[in-house]
Scaffold this motif. Structure first.
Motif, PDB file in Angstrom:
ATOM      1  N   LEU A  32       0.832  -1.214   0.000  1.00  0.00           N
ATOM      2  CA  LEU A  32       0.000   0.000   0.000  1.00  0.00           C
ATOM      3  C   LEU A  32       0.860   1.256   0.000  1.00  0.00           C
ATOM      4  CD1 LEU A  32      -2.928  -0.945   2.389  1.00  0.00           C
ATOM      5  CD2 LEU A  32      -3.139  -0.193   0.027  1.00  0.00           C
ATOM      6  N   ALA A  33       1.924   1.218   0.829  1.00  0.00           N
ATOM      7  CA  ALA A  33       2.820   2.378   0.888  1.00  0.00           C
ATOM      8  C   ALA A  33       3.401   2.651  -0.503  1.00  0.00           C
ATOM      9  CB  ALA A  33       3.931   2.121   1.891  1.00  0.00           C
ATOM     10  N   LYS A  34       3.748   1.561  -1.205  1.00  0.00           N
ATOM     11  CA  LYS A  34       4.331   1.722  -2.556  1.00  0.00           C
ATOM     12  C   LYS A  34       3.320   2.350  -3.504  1.00  0.00           C
ATOM     13  CE  LYS A  34       7.803  -1.881  -2.427  1.00  0.00           C
ATOM     14  NZ  LYS A  34       7.751  -3.333  -2.322  1.00  0.00           N
ATOM     15  N   GLU A  35       2.080   1.892  -3.422  1.00  0.00           N
ATOM     16  CA  GLU A  35       1.032   2.431  -4.302  1.00  0.00           C
ATOM     17  C   GLU A  35       0.801   3.909  -4.032  1.00  0.00           C
ATOM     18  OE1 GLU A  35      -0.592   1.092  -6.990  1.00  0.00           O
ATOM     19  OE2 GLU A  35       0.936  -0.481  -6.719  1.00  0.00           O
ATOM     20  N   PHE A  36       0.725   4.232  -2.694  1.00  0.00           N
ATOM     21  CA  PHE A  36       0.490   5.640  -2.358  1.00  0.00           C
ATOM     22  C   PHE A  36       1.652   6.525  -2.835  1.00  0.00           C
ATOM     23  CE2 PHE A  36      -2.817   4.170   0.679  1.00  0.00           C
ATOM     24  CZ  PHE A  36      -3.822   5.069   0.320  1.00  0.00           C
ATOM     25  N   ALA A  37       2.860   5.932  -2.859  1.00  0.00           N
ATOM     26  CA  ALA A  37       4.031   6.709  -3.277  1.00  0.00           C
ATOM     27  C   ALA A  37       3.939   7.118  -4.745  1.00  0.00           C
ATOM     28  CB  ALA A  37       5.290   5.898  -3.031  1.00  0.00           C
ATOM     29  N   LYS A  38       3.145   6.353  -5.508  1.00  0.00           N
ATOM     30  CA  LYS A  38       3.019   6.658  -6.941  1.00  0.00           C
ATOM     31  C   LYS A  38       2.213   7.917  -7.190  1.00  0.00           C
ATOM     32  CE  LYS A  38       3.240   1.853  -8.499  1.00  0.00           C
ATOM     33  NZ  LYS A  38       2.348   0.736  -8.807  1.00  0.00           N
ATOM     34  N   MET A  39       1.521   8.401  -6.172  1.00  0.00           N
ATOM     35  CA  MET A  39       0.621   9.548  -6.311  1.00  0.00           C
ATOM     36  C   MET A  39       1.301  10.745  -6.995  1.00  0.00           C
ATOM     37  SD  MET A  39      -2.463   9.613  -4.424  1.00  0.00           S
ATOM     38  CE  MET A  39      -2.495  10.867  -3.180  1.00  0.00           C
ATOM     39  N   LYS A  40       2.566  10.961  -6.560  1.00  0.00           N
ATOM     40  CA  LYS A  40       3.248  12.169  -7.045  1.00  0.00           C
ATOM     41  C   LYS A  40       3.464  12.149  -8.560  1.00  0.00           C
ATOM     42  CE  LYS A  40       7.975  10.659  -5.815  1.00  0.00           C
ATOM     43  NZ  LYS A  40       7.686   9.227  -5.819  1.00  0.00           N
ATOM     44  N   ASP A  41       3.497  10.939  -9.138  1.00  0.00           N
ATOM     45  CA  ASP A  41       3.695  10.842 -10.589  1.00  0.00           C
ATOM     46  C   ASP A  41       2.386  10.884 -11.377  1.00  0.00           C
ATOM     47  OD1 ASP A  41       6.361  10.461  -9.922  1.00  0.00           O
ATOM     48  OD2 ASP A  41       6.043   8.272  -9.692  1.00  0.00           O
ATOM     49  N   ILE A  42       1.284  10.858 -10.672  1.00  0.00           N
ATOM     50  CA  ILE A  42      -0.013  10.813 -11.356  1.00  0.00           C
ATOM     51  C   ILE A  42      -0.418  12.236 -11.749  1.00  0.00           C
ATOM     52  CG2 ILE A  42      -2.494  10.218 -11.018  1.00  0.00           C
ATOM     53  CD1 ILE A  42      -1.204   7.667 -10.653  1.00  0.00           C
ATOM     54  N   PRO A  43      -0.922  12.434 -12.955  1.00  0.00           N
ATOM     55  CA  PRO A  43      -1.368  13.783 -13.352  1.00  0.00           C
ATOM     56  C   PRO A  43      -2.392  14.323 -12.356  1.00  0.00           C
ATOM     57  CG  PRO A  43      -1.591  12.209 -15.162  1.00  0.00           C
ATOM     58  CD  PRO A  43      -1.133  11.440 -13.998  1.00  0.00           C
ATOM     59  N   GLU A  44      -2.308  15.608 -12.140  1.00  0.00           N
ATOM     60  CA  GLU A  44      -3.099  16.205 -11.074  1.00  0.00           C
ATOM     61  C   GLU A  44      -4.587  15.938 -11.214  1.00  0.00           C
ATOM     62  OE1 GLU A  44      -1.637  19.962 -10.025  1.00  0.00           O
ATOM     63  OE2 GLU A  44      -3.306  20.283  -8.645  1.00  0.00           O
ATOM     64  N   ASN A  45      -5.088  15.973 -12.428  1.00  0.00           N
ATOM     65  CA  ASN A  45      -6.542  15.786 -12.593  1.00  0.00           C
ATOM     66  C   ASN A  45      -7.005  14.353 -12.313  1.00  0.00           C
ATOM     67  OD1 ASN A  45      -5.259  14.797 -14.828  1.00  0.00           O
ATOM     68  ND2 ASN A  45      -6.722  15.640 -16.312  1.00  0.00           N
ATOM     69  N   GLU A  46      -6.066  13.410 -12.322  1.00  0.00           N
ATOM     70  CA  GLU A  46      -6.454  12.013 -12.014  1.00  0.00           C
ATOM     71  C   GLU A  46      -6.147  11.635 -10.559  1.00  0.00           C
ATOM     72  OE1 GLU A  46      -4.542   9.333 -14.781  1.00  0.00           O
ATOM     73  OE2 GLU A  46      -4.973  10.726 -16.428  1.00  0.00           O
ATOM     74  N   ARG A  47      -5.387  12.506  -9.901  1.00  0.00           N
ATOM     75  CA  ARG A  47      -4.846  12.150  -8.579  1.00  0.00           C
ATOM     76  C   ARG A  47      -5.934  11.838  -7.547  1.00  0.00           C
ATOM     77  NH1 ARG A  47      -0.378  16.238  -6.812  1.00  0.00           N
ATOM     78  NH2 ARG A  47       0.745  15.432  -8.605  1.00  0.00           N
ATOM     79  N   SER A  53      -9.765   5.588  -4.975  1.00  0.00           N
ATOM     80  CA  SER A  53      -9.842   4.152  -5.257  1.00  0.00           C
ATOM     81  C   SER A  53      -8.886   3.377  -4.348  1.00  0.00           C
ATOM     82  CB  SER A  53      -9.527   3.933  -6.743  1.00  0.00           C
ATOM     83  OG  SER A  53      -8.821   2.757  -6.925  1.00  0.00           O
ATOM     84  N   LEU A  54      -7.677   3.975  -4.151  1.00  0.00           N
ATOM     85  CA  LEU A  54      -6.693   3.302  -3.297  1.00  0.00           C
ATOM     86  C   LEU A  54      -7.200   3.181  -1.858  1.00  0.00           C
ATOM     87  CD1 LEU A  54      -4.018   2.149  -4.107  1.00  0.00           C
ATOM     88  CD2 LEU A  54      -2.889   4.247  -3.381  1.00  0.00           C
ATOM     89  N   ASN A  55      -7.822   4.261  -1.392  1.00  0.00           N
ATOM     90  CA  ASN A  55      -8.343   4.257  -0.012  1.00  0.00           C
ATOM     91  C   ASN A  55      -9.463   3.233   0.154  1.00  0.00           C
ATOM     92  OD1 ASN A  55      -6.824   5.925   1.633  1.00  0.00           O
ATOM     93  ND2 ASN A  55      -7.676   7.757   0.644  1.00  0.00           N
ATOM     94  N   ILE A  56     -10.299   3.095  -0.880  1.00  0.00           N
ATOM     95  CA  ILE A  56     -11.385   2.105  -0.790  1.00  0.00           C
ATOM     96  C   ILE A  56     -10.793   0.707  -0.689  1.00  0.00           C
ATOM     97  CG2 ILE A  56     -13.280   1.006  -2.083  1.00  0.00           C
ATOM     98  CD1 ILE A  56     -13.959   3.860  -3.118  1.00  0.00           C
ATOM     99  N   GLN A  57      -9.779   0.465  -1.519  1.00  0.00           N
ATOM    100  CA  GLN A  57      -9.167  -0.867  -1.512  1.00  0.00           C
ATOM    101  C   GLN A  57      -8.450  -1.131  -0.192  1.00  0.00           C
ATOM    102  OE1 GLN A  57      -7.683  -2.312  -5.472  1.00  0.00           O
ATOM    103  NE2 GLN A  57      -7.629  -0.107  -5.787  1.00  0.00           N
ATOM    104  N   LYS A  58      -7.842  -0.073   0.358  1.00  0.00           N
ATOM    105  CA  LYS A  58      -7.142  -0.209   1.631  1.00  0.00           C
ATOM    106  C   LYS A  58      -8.153  -0.597   2.720  1.00  0.00           C
ATOM    107  CE  LYS A  58      -4.503   2.344   5.037  1.00  0.00           C
ATOM    108  NZ  LYS A  58      -4.072   3.654   5.473  1.00  0.00           N
ATOM    109  N   ALA A  59      -9.324   0.085   2.692  1.00  0.00           N
ATOM    110  CA  ALA A  59     -10.350  -0.183   3.706  1.00  0.00           C
ATOM    111  C   ALA A  59     -10.867  -1.613   3.584  1.00  0.00           C
ATOM    112  CB  ALA A  59     -11.487   0.819   3.562  1.00  0.00           C
ATOM    113  N   THR A  60     -11.035  -2.058   2.312  1.00  0.00           N
ATOM    114  CA  THR A  60     -11.531  -3.424   2.100  1.00  0.00           C
ATOM    115  C   THR A  60     -10.548  -4.444   2.678  1.00  0.00           C
ATOM    116  OG1 THR A  60     -12.468  -2.659   0.034  1.00  0.00           O
ATOM    117  CG2 THR A  60     -12.354  -5.041   0.322  1.00  0.00           C
ATOM    118  N   LEU A  61      -9.259  -4.208   2.397  1.00  0.00           N
ATOM    119  CA  LEU A  61      -8.233  -5.134   2.910  1.00  0.00           C
ATOM    120  C   LEU A  61      -8.179  -5.118   4.440  1.00  0.00           C
ATOM    121  CD1 LEU A  61      -5.279  -4.541   0.419  1.00  0.00           C
ATOM    122  CD2 LEU A  61      -6.458  -6.708   0.834  1.00  0.00           C
TER     123      LEU A  61
END
Ligand code: FA5
Length: 331
Positions: A32-47, A53-61
């Protein structure tokens, strides 16, 4: 994307494996930490959508993980209870039942006798006043029992009762004759040696009737009968004595149970053992409680003295040490 981890959690079958999976997913270097780290590379409008989506998946897990953990913990507890259960019905081959302390044993025998003779049981307070412990019992100011050497005093004329005789006074104050009571209980004196302790037990007896209905011979009968009940076939001797609260007064001896009256160390080579004090209630005591035209007798004994003689215990202090080796002898 996380279905691999969902599967891992679902299939974990013990808590340590589940812990490893937790670190893999939620740990500092976890997936999860690795996935969240990718945030900075994601275009701002998709961030935003990515993070959501990541938070939903984190909560499910996390939910899946907590559920699995609870299930495994419950299984673990069940397993431990099964493994560590004790068969309380298993016989260990050794009886560990207790026994009555010699003082309680002796006291019960004394009480049994007097209850069978129709005496009622009365009790009184340990902290007494001067009136009940001394004055009403015709113990004048100069009596040695009032000495600081013998009595534990509090302020304002209060003290720890030095004998059970104040219960006589309290009983007469609150009732009318006929009275037929014994009063067992703890008493306190500043004493400490082989045969004396600062706290010990006495049993007081008191019988009061209309004048002329109780005599010294009634007292003699009951005490002789009682002493034979306690000590078996002994001779009983009444010696003239003095107590401020009885007149006439007597001290009662039994023939020595160790040497059958021949003379030995225990009876100081006299052949007799002193066991009781008694007498006819002094008229001054009746006066102190406002009684007229009555007669009565009273007696008092030390329970430890009886217990020492019956059980042949040489040192009174050993009875209060709580040493199991002493108690085990009375099983
Ligand atoms: C009395 O205390 C009188 N009140 C007894 C009495 C009652 C006489 C009614 C007449 C009528 P005395 O001080 O002797 O008497 O004590 C009675 C018994 O208590 C003694 O015989 C002894 O067995 C026991 N006793 C006294 N001091 C101690 C002590 N420090 N430790 C253990 N037993 C003791």
């Amino acid at each position: 994307m996380f279905s691999k981890y969902e599967k891992l959690i679902n299939e974990a079958d013990d808590l340590s494996l589940l812990e490893q999976i937790r670190v893999e997913i939620f740990g500092k270097k976890g997936i999860l930490a690795k996935e969240f780290a990718k945030m900075k590379d994601i275009p701002e409008n998709e961030r935003k959508a990515f993070a959501k989506s990541l938070n939903i998946q984190k909560a499910t897990l996390a939910k899946l993980f907590e559920e699995k953990k609870a299930t495994l913990e419950a299984q673990e507890t069940k397993k431990r209870m099964r493994e560590e259960s004790i068969d309380v019905t298993l016989f260990n081959g050794r009886s560990t039942s207790g026994a009555l302390h010699p003082i309680n044993d002796t006291l019960s025998r004394i009480i049994d006798y007097f209850v069978s003779m129709n005496f009622a049981i009365e009790e009184g307070p340990f902290v007494e006043d001067d009136f009940h412990n001394f004055e009403a019992l015709n113990l004048p100011d100069y009596h040695p029992a009032r000495d600081m050497q013998d009595t534990f005093f509090f302020a304002d004329n209060y003290l720890l009762r030095t004998h059970t005789s104040p219960v006589q006074i309290r009983t007469m104050q609150r009732s009318r004759p006929p009275i037929r009571i014994i009063s067992p209980g703890s008493v306190f004196r500043r004493d400490f040696d082989l045969t004396h302790t600062p706290m010990f037990h006495q049993v007081e007896g008191l019988v009061v009737e209309e004048e002329g209905r109780v005599s010294f011979s009634n007292l003699k009968f009951i005490l002789e009968d009682f002493l034979k009940y306690m000590f078996g076939d002994v001779e009983v001797r009444f010696r003239p004595s003095f107590f401020p609260f009885t007149e006439p007064s007597t001290e009662v001896d039994i023939s020595c149970i160790f040497c059958q009256g021949e003379g030995c160390r225990v009876c100081s080579h006299t052949g007799w053992l002193e066991v009781l004090g008694a007498g006819m209630v002094d008229s001054n005591v009746f006066k102190a409680v406002g009684y007229e035209n009555v007669s009565g007798y009273a007696f008092g004994l030390g329970v430890e003295r009886f217990a020492m003689l019956i059980h042949k215990i040489p040192d009174l202090r050993s009875m209060f040490e709580g040493d199991l080796r002493l108690l085990e002898q009375f099983r």
